[in-house]
Design a protein around this motif. Structure first.
Motif, PDB file in Angstrom:
ATOM      1  N   LEU A   1      -3.743  -0.046   6.592  1.00 41.21           N
ATOM      2  CA  LEU A   1      -2.949  -1.237   6.299  1.00 41.21           C
ATOM      3  C   LEU A   1      -3.797  -2.135   5.402  1.00 41.21           C
ATOM      4  CD1 LEU A   1      -1.585  -1.954   9.903  1.00 41.21           C
ATOM      5  CD2 LEU A   1      -0.406  -0.773   8.029  1.00 41.21           C
TER       6      LEU A   1
ATOM      7  N   ALA B   1       0.945  -0.736   3.128  1.00 44.08           N
ATOM      8  CA  ALA B   1       0.563   0.456   3.904  1.00 44.08           C
ATOM      9  C   ALA B   1       0.309   1.595   2.916  1.00 44.08           C
ATOM     10  CB  ALA B   1       1.648   0.831   4.905  1.00 44.08           C
TER      11      ALA B   1
ATOM     12  N   LEU C   1      -0.242  -7.960  10.285  1.00 39.99           N
ATOM     13  CA  LEU C   1      -0.666  -6.565  10.134  1.00 39.99           C
ATOM     14  C   LEU C   1      -1.727  -6.190  11.176  1.00 39.99           C
ATOM     15  CD1 LEU C   1      -0.765  -5.938   6.268  1.00 39.99           C
ATOM     16  CD2 LEU C   1       0.848  -5.012   7.932  1.00 39.99           C
TER      17      LEU C   1
END
Lengths: 581, 277
Positions: free
Chosen positions: A338, A510, A349
């Motif tokens: 991430l 991502a 995140l």
């Protein structure tokens, strides 16, 4: 100040001189007056001496990057003057320390120059040398026509709890500088003004390291272990400082190898665990990554990139480790990377990283870089609570009902139930050797079982991919030019987009693993795709090609130790034919 | 034991060590689910498959960081780590030094057979000078490490040596080590009947070992250091023991409940945000 205008202020001096602390006080005073700020520090890898700069961009609108074009420069040393002058715009101003700088020899045309003697002014203000940066902050406040009361209040709040004399000295220094500038500098030649609003809500100034730290606390991470390494170290400092209040155990071990293995050990007991390092430290952690993968132990790793290889440029920035992390560790196994684009993205995140690690029992990276890790961005305070998903952890009651417990039971999703030491019916062996469903070592004489176990671990991928954040489009849906980036290139690109028409941006948070259908759907209508990456080889574009077949049309790459500036993206876009608004 | 049949060679010293450990755990009244044991790579590590407890078969040299964290995260467990002279003093040497000074309540069993046996008999950190092996064809030229002396110097709070064939004595050492509150090192002289090219390794060991007498002054680190340096004859028993606060007992976050038993509640970030204003 025009609504969209961004003003940039820069101070250059020597390491240990306190410019960064003073600069951050000014930034906080701006935030208190309703303005948005973004800062950036450049410094060498040493404790005292050498060139250090602090740069601050300020706007009345949300700001997502540091700008290069500088309106006001304060040069405390000759080195700082020589290095920073090219950034000062025509019409800008420079305050030069005449104690150490030769003002005449520099090419300063088009800029107003105000020489001062820092030594004399420090004596006149009757403040200790340590407080002399606040004289510069006072001058800056006067030139920007900003509210000196906000500076005074900010100093009081920041130094709260310190010696009264320290607070008084700093305020006196700022006020002295303010009055000095109003009296001695011809303010009318400097047209850049900062408005202040007393109605401003309380903002925080945070780096991505700060928001990852906050995110780890909010995720219920109970065990953090890290060996110091720039630029990840402030996560260790934050979490250590908060430990008693947060309840998180924070350990500094003997090396990074110990760090990752400790995180794995803690996670094996059922505790959420995290480690943080930079590329070089992660190089030492590689075998631990493979261990987490083979034992299917959840793990969150923060990697703050800096330019490599080897020691590289320890205090500078680059996006050079993406391809490495995508393939790190021997053998084949799933992992997630991430890559937040800013401090704000890093917070949720981090919550996602812990959930994914727990649910899929895999290692998850939060990939930052020095720029994100150390740049303070003004933001509304983070108060969101995360939905916490610990994945398939069997309770004692569930275990009682099971006829037989198998730690690595082959399932449709590849995910097997976990038990933790201390559970009466959950005995198992977490095994770094290839193993059967119960965890016992197998050999190559069982080729079918080996094939099945590899497939079991990789089987998590199709279930994992839909859970990852999709690429996000900024700007018009259709555009002549599509910029494609990940992580920290987001900020400068979004700033440039403010000025451009017919250009859009796909931001990937991502970057690994990549889903072919999702990426194809996102990028299929794009006329011309340009990969914007802070590295030398376009690592994301290469991974994208390999995983999805999608090829970009061109690359804008930078790998000189600095992040992109919005001005650079703007210049490249216009050179490619894009038009300005 | 589990359903897995041991793969150690017939006559391996590991059998005696396994017996001693099993008996020690049983006599201490510990249930398998209350014990976590971290294994290295090597012949000892293969034993992970037939030790019935919460096992973690780690990487080469990486038992101690994993075991330390297991103890920190759930100090209610009895935590053991097991490695060989290669993993313990070679690949994992740095972890060993720091585990000694850290003093987490672990029992660390080091199988010392002076060889890398699973990889067919190369030189190890404890191989004697002049000893010929596959990787020291002229004879080893490096001074052998003395694990006990390193442990004593680095601050271990319990240092003992056993002999794999002295099962009852070894069981007693294990029991003392497990009961000791702190980092307990038990190095075990382990005959490797295959790769130790001396024919009568068992008899040689037996002729050289002797037990430390009851009156041995276990509180004296310097005397223990000298004793651990003997080479002509090999003393076994507890060389040194002292009480020092364990690492986990000083962790403010686990004064009430082990980390592993703490639940994740609603977390208020406001106090942490204050410093960023």
């Amino acid at each position: 100040m025009k609504k969209t205008e961004v003003l940039t202020w820069k101070i250059g001096g020597i390491a240990g001189g306190g410019q960064q602390v003073a600069g951050l006080i000014f930034a906080k005073a701006c935030a208190r007056g309703g303005l948005y700020t973004f800062d950036s520090s450049e410094y060498p890898s040493l404790i005292r001496g050498g060139l250090v700069t602090y740069r601050l961009s300020i706007s009345s609108q949300p700001l997502s990057a540091i700008y290069r074009s500088t309106n006001l420069l304060i040069a405390l040393t000759q080195e700082a003057l020589d290095h920073c002058v090219p950034d000062v715009i025509s019409g800008g101003a420079i305050i030069v320390n005449s104690d150490t700088c030769n003002v005449k020899t520099s090419g300063l045309k088009g800029r107003t120059v105000w020489p001062i003697s820092v030594k004399e002014l420090t004596a006149q203000a009757n403040v200790p040398a340590l407080a002399n940066n606040m004289i510069m902050i006072g001058m800056t406040t006067a030139l920007f026509r900003y509210d000196i009361m906000l500076i005074r209040e900010t100093i009081k709040e920041i130094f709260q709890g310190k010696d009264e004399k320290v607070i008084a000295d700093n305020i006196r220094a700022a006020e002295f500088g303010y009055e000095y500038a109003r009296k001695n500098f011809k303010a009318e030649v400097f047209p850049y003004h900062l408005p202040s609003s007393r109605r401003a809500g309380a903002k925080v100034l945070v780096t991505a390291n700060d928001t990852v730290s906050l995110g780890a606390v909010a995720s219920g991470c109970k065990f953090f272990v890290a060996y110091p390494m720039t630029p990840a170290t402030s996560i260790l400092h934050n979490l250590m400082g908060w430990s008693e209040r947060s309840g998180m155990m924070v350990i500094q071990p003997e090396d990074e190898i110990a760090a990752i293995h400790m995180a794995i050990g803690a996670s094996y007991t059922g505790v959420r665990a995290m480690t943080a390092t930079s590329g070089g430290g992660f190089a030492l952690m590689n075998e631990g990554l493979a261990l987490a993968a083979m034992t299917e132990t959840p793990l969150v790793i923060v990697e703050g990139q800096r330019p490599g290889p080897a020691t590289g440029l320890p205090t500078w920035t680059e996006q050079g480790d993406l391809a490495y992390l995508a393939r790190a560790g021997h053998g084949e196994f799933p992992r997630v990377i991430l890559a937040p684009g800013d401090a704000a993205e890093a917070y949720p995140l981090t919550g996602l990283a812990f959930n994914l690690a727990d649910r899929f029992q895999i290692p998850v990276f939060i990939l930052l870089d020095k720029y994100l890790s150390e740049a303070h961005q003004s933001h509304q305070p983070f108060t969101d609570h995360f939905h916490i998903d610990r994945g398939d952890l069997l309770t004692d009651q569930q275990l009682l009902k099971l006829k037989e417990y198998k730690r690595y039971l082959i399932t449709k999703t590849g995910i097997s139930s976990r038990t933790i030491p201390g559970q009466m019916d959950g005995l198992h062996l977490a095994n770094s050797d290839e193993h059967d469903e119960a965890g016992y070592t197998i050999e190559g004489f069982s080729p079918e079982l080996r094939t099945k176990m590899v497939a079991k671990r990789l089987q998590k991928l199709p279930y994992l991919l839909p859970e990852l954040p999709k690429p996000k489009l900024y700007g018009p849906k259709n555009a002549q030019l599509t910029l494609l980036g990940w992580g920290s290139t987001k900020g400068p690109v979004l700033e440039a987009l403010k000025e451009l028409t017919d250009v859009n941006y796909f931001h990937v948070t991502a970057p690994w693993p990549l889903s072919q259908p999702i990426m194809t759907k996102a990028l299929s209508g794009c006329k011309k795709i340009i990969a914007v990456e802070n590295n030398a080889t376009g690592q994301f574009a290469q991974l994208l090609k390999g995983q999805t077949g999608i090829a970009v049309d061109d690359y804008w790459l930078k790998h000189d130790g600095a992040q992109f500036y919005p001005e650079e993206i703007l210049a490249k876009a216009t050179a490619t034919g894009a038009s300005k608004k | 034991m589990t359903d897995i049949k041991p793969t150690w060679c017939p006559g391996c010293g590991n059998f005696g060590m396994w017996t001693a450990l099993t008996q020690a755990l049983s006599e201490l009244g510990l249930e398998p689910f209350e014990v976590a044991m971290v294994f290295d790579i090597g012949c000892n590590g293969n034993g992970a498959n037939w030790h019935r407890l919460y096992g973690f078969h780690s990487l080469h040299g990486r038992t101690l960081p994993v075991a330390t964290a297991i103890k920190l995260a759930n100090h209610g467990l009895t935590v053991l780590a097991s490695s060989g002279d290669g993993g313990g003093y070679g690949e994992g040497g740095n972890h060993f030094l720091h585990a000694c000074r850290r003093n987490a309540d672990l029992t660390y069993i080091v199988h010392n057979n002076e060889r890398y046996s699973l990889t067919t008999g190369q030189t190890s950190p404890t191989t004697k000078i002049g000893q010929k092996t596959k990787t020291a064809i002229q004879g080893s030229q490096e001074y052998p490490l003395n694990g006990l002396q390193i442990a004593l110097t680095a601050g271990a709070t319990f240092v003992a040596r056993g002999f794999a064939d002295e099962v009852s004595h070894l069981k007693d050492l294990y029991k003392q080590a497990i009961k000791h509150s702190g980092f307990a090192v038990v190095e075990v002289l382990q005959p490797c009947v295959v790769f130790f090219d001396q024919k009568n390794i068992r008899d040689t060991y037996r002729s050289k070992i002797y037990k430390l007498e009851q009156s041995w002054p276990v509180m004296d680190r310097l005397t223990a250091y000298k004793k651990a340096g003997e080479t002509e004859r090999l003393p076994i028993g507890v060389f040194f023991k002292e009480e020092r606060p364990t690492f986990e007992s000083q962790q403010p976050t686990i004064q009430k409940v082990p980390l592993a038993r703490q639940t994740i509640g609603k977390i208020n970030l406001q106090p942490f945000l204050k410093e960023f204003r």
